[in-house]
Design an enzyme around this catalytic site. Structure first.
Site, PDB file in Angstrom:
ATOM      1  N   ASP A 182      18.454  -4.067  13.930  1.00  0.00           N
ATOM      2  CA  ASP A 182      19.828  -4.154  13.446  1.00  0.00           C
ATOM      3  C   ASP A 182      20.415  -2.746  13.461  1.00  0.00           C
ATOM      4  O   ASP A 182      19.676  -1.760  13.517  1.00  0.00           O
ATOM      5  CB  ASP A 182      19.857  -4.662  11.995  1.00  0.00           C
TER       6      ASP A 182
ATOM      7  N   TYR B 130      -5.550  -9.268  -9.064  1.00  0.00           N
ATOM      8  CA  TYR B 130      -5.947 -10.288 -10.028  1.00  0.00           C
ATOM      9  C   TYR B 130      -7.306  -9.999 -10.635  1.00  0.00           C
ATOM     10  O   TYR B 130      -7.545 -10.260 -11.818  1.00  0.00           O
ATOM     11  CB  TYR B 130      -5.903 -11.681  -9.394  1.00  0.00           C
TER      12      TYR B 130
ATOM     13  N   GLU C  99      13.367  -6.540  15.486  1.00  0.00           N
ATOM     14  CA  GLU C  99      13.362  -6.629  14.018  1.00  0.00           C
ATOM     15  C   GLU C  99      13.350  -8.066  13.504  1.00  0.00           C
ATOM     16  O   GLU C  99      12.526  -8.421  12.673  1.00  0.00           O
ATOM     17  CB  GLU C  99      14.578  -5.888  13.437  1.00  0.00           C
TER      18      GLU C  99
END
Ligand SMILES: Nc1ncnc2c1ncn2[C@@H]1O[C@H](COP(=O)(O)OP(=O)(O)O)[C@@H](O)[C@H]1O
Ligand SMILES: [Mg+2]
Lengths: 364, 686
Positions: A250, A99, A198
């Site tokens: 996973d 910004y 995870e």
């Protein structure tokens, strides 16, 4: 190499970058910035460090095209900004810098990604860390539960002693963005290993089931692709406490990548792999053969998944036989499965059957 | 026999209303939506035709309002500022089928395509029972006639009622009609709105205001004061004649000799040809045309068609004159397209008139491209025959087939397999102007196949496609030039300053690194309308960012053919070809800039918005295109062709690639100016 730099060293390193550009103009040439190629084609295994690092391929970003010239100009603005933060004793997030760049005119960033990448570029060419640049990530760190005691220096500069089992609630100890020695010191522990997980759902399941106490381990929630501070704290704990790390993710191509970034180093941050990667960590599951062995509920691989798996086959980090086998098996089966699919067999299945079996196989 | 002639023949046996009912489909009244479009079309076409004939700039107002929602009854009002119709003719025009002008003259007119305004009056009466209200004022009368017209369908005669004279205030002349009919107002591709929009594209000289049933106003303003060229009626050409017609011409003829008959009745027949025609058809020259037997007429027709030959050759006939055609012309197509479609780039192409089977015709195409149009849909196709929009049966139309036959991919549009209607943010206009437009059916919505016309249309498309590709390439190049300038004018100086200030060193001199970065000669061109002088100012600035002195010939295109003149040309230069001007710049020193500037007079605002700049020389000039000598050659050829009599056939180009450097032929071509609109090789960019 990834030793922390002093303020003076940091400034000198940054000035060297500026020097390169300035000298080229004086010589009547277009200004340039030289940096390593940041793709999987330019990472190689560093046997001494046990991690993957950038190779020798360099690219020269020169100001003959508008895009590259703007990059150089942005780099100069970022350097100026970093210097002013160092001088004023301030720090800012990468997002804040993005910004702030609104006021940099021609040097302004078009996207947050651009500013993140440039910060990394500067780390690479200066061999400094973004902590040296006083730049903080936006990403939030992991949470941790287990019988570990450490001390953290709070905003007032006082050390606070924290036990990550007794002094925390169910959400665990929140890992701060800076986990360097000036901020965190490890005191003592009573665990046998660290398990990185995870998904939040699985982390909470293990916490609820008291897995950390039953199996004398620390649980760490990765929150998907782990932040730098998460990888760094794993690395420090495993090294300083000499603890094994097992990684429970996973069963899909993206999890394989998460593991590679934990164990061998991420492509994007290969310049500091030795500082972030934990080469001794082990992939626990979900493996491609788990999907078959436990008959887990699964989804078909998408086109993207298949592309990712194929890319992994030629990624040097997955070159070893076990990984090649896993990847090929997943491609053959054409399926992927989530950690939480283990719930097919009940809520306790993961803690009572799956994990004990897998850990036993690893000898833990 | 055309349907109208059939109607005329039939009208005695069958009530016309019955015939009308049976043939609604051909007449354009088969659906409630189409009936409305047809009604508006008949009235608006008439207004445009009448204004054109009377040399008046048309102001047309079309208003559609709902009267009774449930029964689909609409009121249609059309008003024009044309010459009006004298009181005595009103009943005939509106109350008698087939009264129109269309069967008499061979020339290009809109009216030829419809059943005529009486069809509207009839449809209105059949569906509502109401007469049509007409008001007409001619300039020499102080008041307007006001009358209601109904039809006696048995007698093919008007029934007048409520006849009166009314005051029209300021308005000097014009026609107003108001009719009610069973109809439906729809939006979209086939709508009154689309018809009027398309009409305004090909009639940029018209001002059209449309008030739809919701009271919403759609206004297409006049963008040019130039009226379409006057069209002359021409005599039929032997090649375009049919047996019935020839029989009639013979039997109605008062000529006393065959040879005079042939010369006076037809176009393209010389004294010699007349004699030869008689010879091959075995007719005595002094025979009276009236006395010809059916067999003799047939023999004459065979001679016309080249089936009877003289020493193995058919009788040589001249081409018909093409003054009977009224093309829209390139600048006006540009204006018409850009007024209804908001986009920046338009390329157009008006082919030279040509002849198919004795009928003069001319193909014009236009393409508008750019922002504001959807990129992933087929382009909009705008088809016109003699300035009349064709809105139905797009797929079966020759003009569509011509578009589909072009591989648009090479010109920058998407097209699956290189065939079919291309996709992209574009609209393609095709206009066929002809004295004899051949339709696939009486519905007159699609043009039937014709090899000669197809070939012309295709050529026009290819030419236009090249214009598009050039534009896209130029866009890219211009983007590149802009980037380079931003780089050296803004970014490099900023890098120098910032790095110097961080290192606390003096700002280094940039000249050398800028030359390294650019290593090119750059041309920046602006083309702007100057309000004060009413001229178009063109500036070309050349910067030599190389380390050596350079020499070039710079060339530009300019609308010479469109009547512009070049003034205040600071560096002089010379004419290279029609519409191409050249300056030889002997030395461009490194780091130095040179400005070429001139103005174009005698143009309207918006006629010329972009100038193409070309160069001859060994080093690339960013911002200009390397002169394609082939193209230049083509311009010269076209000029020659234009000055020669009408070509039978356009030969394909076969010019060898010229060498690239300065040594190419620079001799002054002798190019007498021509006022005909023809191929615009450069003038595509708008
Ligand atoms: N708006 C109008 N202003 C002047 N004259 C008109 C107008 N509408 C029709 N006419 C005259 O009436 C004639 C018949 O019109 P129409 O039946 O539509 O046949 P066509 O248009 O084929 O001539 C026209 O040729 C023209 O002379
Ligand atoms: Mg008409």
């Amino acid at each position: 190499m990834a030793e922390r730099k002093s303020i003076e060293e940091t400034k000198t390193a940054l000035h060297d970058v500026v020097r390169e550009m300035y000298d080229r103009i004086v010589k009547g040439e277009p200004p340039t910035m030289t940096l390593p190629v940041r793709t999987k084609n330019n990472i190689g295994f560093d046997a001494k460090l046990g991690v993957y690092k950038y190779g020798r391929k360099q690219t020269i970003r020169d100001a003959t095209s508008l895009g590259s010239a703007k990059q150089l100009l942005r780099a100069l603005h970022v350097i100026e900004f970093i210097e002013s933060m160092i001088d004023d004793g301030k720090s800012s997030t990468l997002r804040e810098m993005y910004y702030i760049s609104e006021g940099w005119g021609l040097g302004k960033f078009q996207s947050q990604n651009e500013s993140n990448n440039l910060a990394e570029d500067l780390e690479i060419v200066t061999r400094c860390l973004r902590e040296d640049f006083k730049l903080r990530p936006e990403e939030d760190g992991a949470r941790m539960i287990g019988n570990l005691t450490l001390r953290e220096r709070n905003r007032r500069g006082e050390w606070m002693r924290i036990n990550a089992r007794d002094d925390v609630g169910d959400s665990g100890y929140g890992v701060p963005y800076n986990v360097e020695a000036e901020k965190i010191e490890f005191l003592e522990h009573d665990v046998n290993f660290i398990m990185a997980i995870e998904t939040g759902g699985m982390f909470d399941r293990l916490v609820e089931n008291g897995f950390d106490e039953d199996f004398k381990c620390a649980l760490l929630h990765l929150k998907g692709q782990p932040a730098r501070s998460t990888r760094r704290i794993m690395k420090r704990m495993s090294e300083e406490w000499d603890l094994p790390v097992v990684v429970f993710l996973d069963g899909d191509p993206w999890s394989f990548r998460i593991f590679a970034s934990i164990a061998y180093g991420a492509i994007k941050t290969a310049h500091i792999s030795e500082y972030l990667a934990t080469p001794t960590s082990t992939y626990l599951g979900i493996t491609a053969d788990d999907i078959l062995a436990y008959d887990l509920p699964s989804d078909d691989l998408s086109k993207k998944d298949i592309e990712a798996l194929n890319a992994e086959l030629s990624d040097p980090r997955f070159a070893d036989g076990w990984w090649q086998e896993q990847i090929n098996m997943m491609l053959e089966v054409g399926k992927k499965a989530e950690q939480q699919s283990l719930a097919k067999y009940g809520l306790d299945f993961v803690t009572e059957t799956y994990l004990p079996e897998k850990l036993q196989a690893l000898g833990l | 026999m055309s349907i109208a002639e059939k109607m005329a023949a039939n009208q005695k046996q069958v009530a016309i209303s019955e015939f009308f009912e049976k043939n609604k489909h051909f007449l354009g009244f088969d659906t409630l939506n189409r009936a409305l479009i047809t009604a508006v079309k008949e009235a608006v076409d008439n207004a445009l035709d009448a204004c054109e004939e009377a040399r008046i700039l048309p102001d047309i107002i079309v208003k559609i309002s709902k009267l009774d929602n449930k029964k689909d009854i609409l009121q249609v009002e059309v008003e024009d500022n044309g010459p009006g119709i004298p009181r005595a003719s009103i009943a005939k025009v509106f109350g008698q089928l087939l009264f129109g002008s269309r069967f008499h003259a061979i020339r290009q007119s809109r009216g030829q395509q419809g059943i005529g305004i009486t069809g509207v009056v009839m449809y209105s009466q059949l569906t509502t029972g109401d007469p049509t209200h007409v008001e007409s004022k001619i300039a020499k009368e102080a008041t307007a006639v006001s009358v209601d017209i109904g039809l006696d369908t048995r007698k093919n005669k008007a029934i007048k009622s409520n006849q009166d004279r009314i005051d029209w205030g300021e308005k000097v002349h014009g026609l107003r009609i108001r009719t009610t009919m069973k109809a439906k107002y729809q939006r979209g591709r086939q709508s009154v709105w689309q018809y009027l929009r398309m009409t305004s594209i090909v009639n940029p000289h018209a001002d059209i205001l449309f008030i739809d049933p919701d009271g919403e106003k759609h206004h297409w303003q006049r963008v040019t004061e130039r009226l379409p060229g006057r069209v002359e009626a021409i005599k039929p050409h032997p090649k375009g004649i049919e047996l019935g017609q020839l029989q009639r011409l013979c039997s109605e003829s008062t000529e006393s000799r065959m040879t005079t008959f042939l010369r006076r009745t037809f176009s393209g027949v010389s004294q010699r040809a007349a004699k030869e025609l008689c010879e091959v058809s075995e007719l005595e020259e002094k025979l009276k045309p009236k006395s010809l037997s059916a067999q003799q007429v047939r023999a004459l027709l065979e001679a016309f068609q080249g089936e009877r030959q003289l020493k193995g050759k058919s009788v040589k006939l001249l081409n018909p004159p093409t003054s009977c055609l009224s093309p829209i012309e390139e600048l006006l197509i540009k204006k018409g397209l850009s007024k209804t479609i908001d986009s920046k780039f338009v390329t157009t192409m008006t082919r030279a008139p040509s002849v198919a089977q004795g009928n003069p015709f001319q193909v014009e195409v236009g393409l508008i491209f750019g922002e504001g149009m959807t990129a992933d849909k087929p382009v909009e196709i705008l088809r016109f025959a003699n300035r009349v929009p064709l809105m139905y049966q797009q797929g079966g139309c020759l003009l569509t087939k011509a578009i589909e036959s072009v591989d648009w991919r090479q010109y920058g549009l998407d097209q699956a397999g290189g065939r079919g209607v291309p996709k992209g943010p574009a609209a393609i206009l095709v206009h066929l102007a002809s004295t004899n437009v051949q339709f696939t059916s009486e519905a007159k919505e699609a043009l039937s196949d014709n090899e000669t016309v197809m070939e012309e249309a295709r050529k026009a498309m290819l030419e236009m496609g090249r214009g598009l590709r050039k534009h896209l390439e130029k866009q890219k190049k211009m983007g590149k030039t802009k980037e380079k300038f931003e780089l050296i004018n803004d970014i490099i100086p900023a890098i120098a300053e910032k790095s110097a200030s961080l290192l606390e060193l003096p700002v280094p001199d940039l000249a050398a690194s800028i030359t390294k970065i650019m290593s090119a000669v750059i041309a920046e061109t602006t083309t702007t309308w100057n309000k004060a002088t009413k001229q178009t100012d063109v500036h070309i600035t050349l910067y030599n960012y190389t380390s050596r002195a350079r020499s070039y010939t710079m060339l530009v295109n300019w609308p010479e053919r469109q009547g512009a003149s070049m003034v205040n040309n600071n560096l002089g230069g010379r004419k290279e070809a029609m519409g191409v001007w050249a300056w030889k710049l002997e030395t461009l020193q490194p780091g130095v800039q040179t400005v070429i500037s001139y103005s174009l007079a005698d143009l309207e605002k918006g006629d010329w918005n972009e100038t193409d700049v070309f160069y001859r020389g060994s080093q690339e000039v960013i911002g200009a295109t390397k002169m394609d000598e082939k193209l230049l050659e083509e311009i010269r050829r076209q000029e020659e062709a234009l000055n020669a009599p009408l070509p039978e056939d356009d030969e394909p180009l076969d010019v060898n690639e010229s060498s690239d450097d300065e040594s190419v032929d620079e001799s002054e071509p002798n190019a007498p100016p021509s006022d005909t609109m023809q191929t615009t090789l450069f003038g595509g960019d708008y």
